[in-house]
Design an enzyme around this catalytic site. Structure first.
Site, PDB file in Angstrom:
ATOM      1  N   HIS A 133       0.806  -1.219   0.000  1.00 41.34           N
ATOM      2  CA  HIS A 133       0.000   0.000   0.000  1.00 41.34           C
ATOM      3  C   HIS A 133       0.839   1.269   0.000  1.00 41.34           C
ATOM      4  CE1 HIS A 133       0.720  -0.486   4.401  1.00 41.34           C
ATOM      5  NE2 HIS A 133       0.751   0.839   4.377  1.00 41.34           N
ATOM      6  N   HIS A 258       5.917   6.234  -1.217  1.00 40.32           N
ATOM      7  CA  HIS A 258       6.646   4.980  -1.342  1.00 40.32           C
ATOM      8  C   HIS A 258       5.732   3.804  -1.021  1.00 40.32           C
ATOM      9  CE1 HIS A 258       6.952   6.082   2.960  1.00 40.32           C
ATOM     10  NE2 HIS A 258       6.805   4.787   3.147  1.00 40.32           N
TER      11      HIS A 258
END
Length: 323
Positions: A133, A258
């Site tokens: 995620h 990220h």
């Protein structure tokens, strides 16, 4: 009931499947089964949401149950832990590529930190692929009276923002610590999408989070307290009426986005950092070929996951924020 990913046996892996294999032979039947499996459509997103919760095996924070990890945000009785994120299930080929990258870093000698151990986020203990995620919020918490209003407000704001689905590519690997430096993460750095969708979704998420008295992500924790009662806030149709005003504080935070694919409790050694750079360079083309399609935002409140789809079309003149 848990879902188990069974690996094929060594004998099956050695069976050669060719276009001339007779389907009436054992080899042919195996080939036919494999072809049928590969043609199956992916599971719908809402199916994964049903299995988003984990079994709670302790009523207190016990690092021994989580590989030595300690809870950063203390649990408060009556508060619902909440997280906003973009979920990603890589394809089988992408999982394989990412597993190779993590495996190449797992056994790095570390004279500076003898207890350094790299743990993967990619698969469970049973070897089943796990979702990855992109965070759009800090770990936050809401009372029972607030949580439904918060999710409803987020749904309205995302729909009105007119941020449509977009694709994200990756640039390489890096090591980053959490804010408290109790864990370090091996992350995939993201390339800024043409639509600037990530910055816009973060801006939308931060605005709703702050309006509900919670700190934003990747920004100074300026909290906006609301004087409205839950019943009053439920009647509000949209957070802002002026599109220009809403987007004026949009910041470019592309460098901080990220996806974590591994973690360690110890600061990475110089050898591991250098090896990570080398692995990134050697696998640059492979990393850049991986792509994530962003079509929805997920809000996990307690163990309940709400999927909020991004609008796929915007009627001219109807968008609240005009993007």
């Amino acid at each position: 009931m848990a879902l188990v990913d069974y690996a094929s046996s060594d004998e099956e892996e050695q069976v050669e499947a060719t276009s001339t294999t007779d389907v009436n032979t054992p080899q042919g039947l195996k080939r036919k089964r494999e072809e049928s499996s590969s043609d199956l459509p992916p599971l719908p997103s809402k199916f994964h949401d049903l299995y988003a919760s984990t079994t709670r095996v302790s009523t207190r924070d016990d690092p021994s149950l989580h590989g030595g990890r300690k809870r950063v945000t203390p649990h408060v009785e009556g508060n619902w832990p909440t997280h906003l994120y973009i979920e990603w299930y890589p394809s089988t080929i992408e999982y394989s590529s990412l597993n190779e990258l993590v495996s190449s870093l797992k056994d790095t000698p570390s004279p500076e930190a003898t207890d350094l151990k790299v743990h993967s986020f990619l698969t469970s203990d049973l070897g089943a692929p796990l979702p990855l995620h992109i965070s759009l919020s800090r770990p936050i918490g809401f009372s029972t009276e607030q949580k439904d209003d918060f999710v409803a407000s987020l749904e309205r704001t995302i729909k009105s923002s007119a941020v449509r689905p977009f694709d994200v590519s990756f640039t390489g690997l890096d090591w980053v610590p959490n804010f408290e430096k109790t864990r370090w993460f091996l992350v995939l750095r993201l390339l800024k999408p043409d639509s600037d969708g990530l910055n816009k979704l973060l801006h939308v998420s931060n605005s709703v989070v702050q309006e509900n008295g919670q700190p934003p992500l990747y920004a100074k924790p300026t909290i906006v307290k609301s004087d409205k009662s839950p019943n009053q806030s439920r009647k509000r149709k949209a957070p802002l009426e002026n599109a220009t005003s809403f987007w004026k504080d949009l910041h470019d935070l592309s460098t901080v986005f990220h996806i974590s694919i591994a973690w360690t409790l110890t600061s990475p050694s110089e050898e591991l950092v250098e090896l990570t750079k080398s692995v990134t360079h050697d696998n640059s083309d492979k990393i850049k070929q991986i792509q994530l399609s962003v079509e929805e935002v997920k809000a996990k409140v307690g163990n309940i996951v709400t999927s909020i789809p991004l609008p796929k079309s915007v009627t001219v003149g109807k968008s609240l924020f005009g993007v």
